[in-house]
Design a protein around this motif. Sequence first.
Motif, short mmCIF file in Angstrom:
data_model
loop_
_atom_site.label_atom_id
_atom_site.label_comp_id
_atom_site.label_asym_id
_atom_site.label_seq_id
_atom_site.Cartn_x
_atom_site.Cartn_y
_atom_site.Cartn_z
N HIS A 18 0.87 -1.18 0.00
CA HIS A 18 0.00 0.00 0.00
C HIS A 18 0.91 1.24 0.00
O HIS A 18 1.76 1.38 0.88
N ILE A 19 0.74 2.10 -0.98
CA ILE A 19 1.62 3.26 -1.13
C ILE A 19 0.85 4.55 -0.85
O ILE A 19 -0.24 4.76 -1.38
N ARG A 62 -1.25 13.61 5.36
CA ARG A 62 -0.88 12.25 4.97
C ARG A 62 0.04 11.68 6.04
O ARG A 62 0.97 12.35 6.49
N THR A 63 -0.20 10.42 6.41
CA THR A 63 0.56 9.83 7.51
C THR A 63 1.13 8.46 7.12
O THR A 63 0.71 7.84 6.14
N ALA A 64 2.08 8.02 7.93
CA ALA A 64 2.66 6.69 7.79
C ALA A 64 2.69 6.04 9.16
O ALA A 64 2.92 6.72 10.17
N ALA A 95 5.22 6.76 1.52
CA ALA A 95 5.28 5.69 2.53
C ALA A 95 4.78 4.40 1.89
O ALA A 95 3.78 4.38 1.17
N ILE A 96 5.50 3.31 2.17
CA ILE A 96 5.16 2.01 1.59
C ILE A 96 4.89 1.03 2.71
O ILE A 96 5.78 0.69 3.50
N PHE A 137 4.11 3.60 -8.42
CA PHE A 137 3.09 2.57 -8.36
C PHE A 137 3.35 1.46 -9.38
O PHE A 137 3.05 0.29 -9.12
N ASN A 138 3.93 1.82 -10.54
CA ASN A 138 4.10 0.85 -11.62
C ASN A 138 5.51 0.30 -11.71
O ASN A 138 5.88 -0.30 -12.73
N LEU A 139 6.31 0.49 -10.67
CA LEU A 139 7.66 -0.07 -10.66
C LEU A 139 7.58 -1.59 -10.76
O LEU A 139 6.94 -2.26 -9.94
#
Length: 385
Positions: A18-19, A62-64, A95-96, A137-139
């Motif tokens: 989830h990114i 936005r948080t991680a 954040a991943i 996202f598409n890496l």
Amino acid sequence: MRVDKTKWTKTILSEITHITMGQSPDSSSYNKDAIGLPFYQGNADFGPIHPTPRIYCDAPTRTANEHELLISVRAPIGAINITNEFCCIGRGLAAIQMIDGKSYLHFIKYILKAANEELNRQGTGMTFKAISKKVLFNLTICLPTFDIQQTIASELDAIQTMIDGYKAQIADLDALAQSIFHNTFGNVAINDKCWNIIPMGQLGNFKNGLNYSKEERGKSVKIIGVGDFHCIKCISSFDNISYIEVEDTPQEYLLHNEDIIFVRSNGNKNLVGRCLEVFPNNTEVTFSGFCIRFRKSVEIINKYLISLLTDIEFKNTHILKSNGIGIQNINQKLLSSLPIPVPPIDIQKKYAIQVEAIEKQKELIRQQLTDAETLMAERMQYYFS
């Protein structure tokens, strides 16, 4: 460990994690009083493993969560840290979050390190490169089973631990040498031990290097340039120094053992004033026009002199005080006037013996570090090429 990569599944990063792309909150919510969440804006907040809070935010957008990967999406692209607490992230980061049973954090960390060059290639922007949400996202990723991910990551983490350990040992030895220097000679920037002061120009002579043309032809000569001024303070092996072909190099431009070379000017102000002691022995070596050579003519111990010239406080006080137009630089006049504290020679010699012992230890550790870094590169190549 050997793996059958034919069984790995080709996927993209957004299908196995989830990114969250960062977004800067309103600046009115920023504070330095630890009110709200730690706010990480980009690579400047990164440490060796975890980020370090400098600013907090009481209205995050936005948080991680704890134990997520943070990746820098703006120059420098690709730097990675791991969160160790709930935090707010700005637009310089993404954040991943891992998906249980599908992606293992430390394996994905190494995947992203291996993809650094590709991510930078896809960066856009005239002044500061950045990668878009679409790029991240598409890496494309080749993914083994979860247990294989864990095994590979454990192997790479063990190698990285060795690398970090060797670097820490070298840093400790550097700190020991610096401590011995200060205990022996005091604060050399202000000469608080009242050693005899002699201008450096009275200790030897200086010479600017030559600017050579790449079109010249003749005998091959090694040439020290700005790119050769690494963290080490001495060069005795010239295997990695570039050659230049010249019809003739005047003898006064060939280096002798114990010559000291300074960076005179360079676009990177952090390199200006940096110096190296050289030991060419039987190798013909010269130096570029961006450098200045010092050759001593009186008795002074080089180990002491190099330590003095690289002492941060002495360097900032006496060397880095001349600015050119748009570029920091030094010259022979400045170096000649440097107030060099000259302690009795027997004290210098005693210090040199101590430093040489430390340098021998460092050289052994440097070789171990090189071997570990080579092993890491080989394993990364094997798993991720």
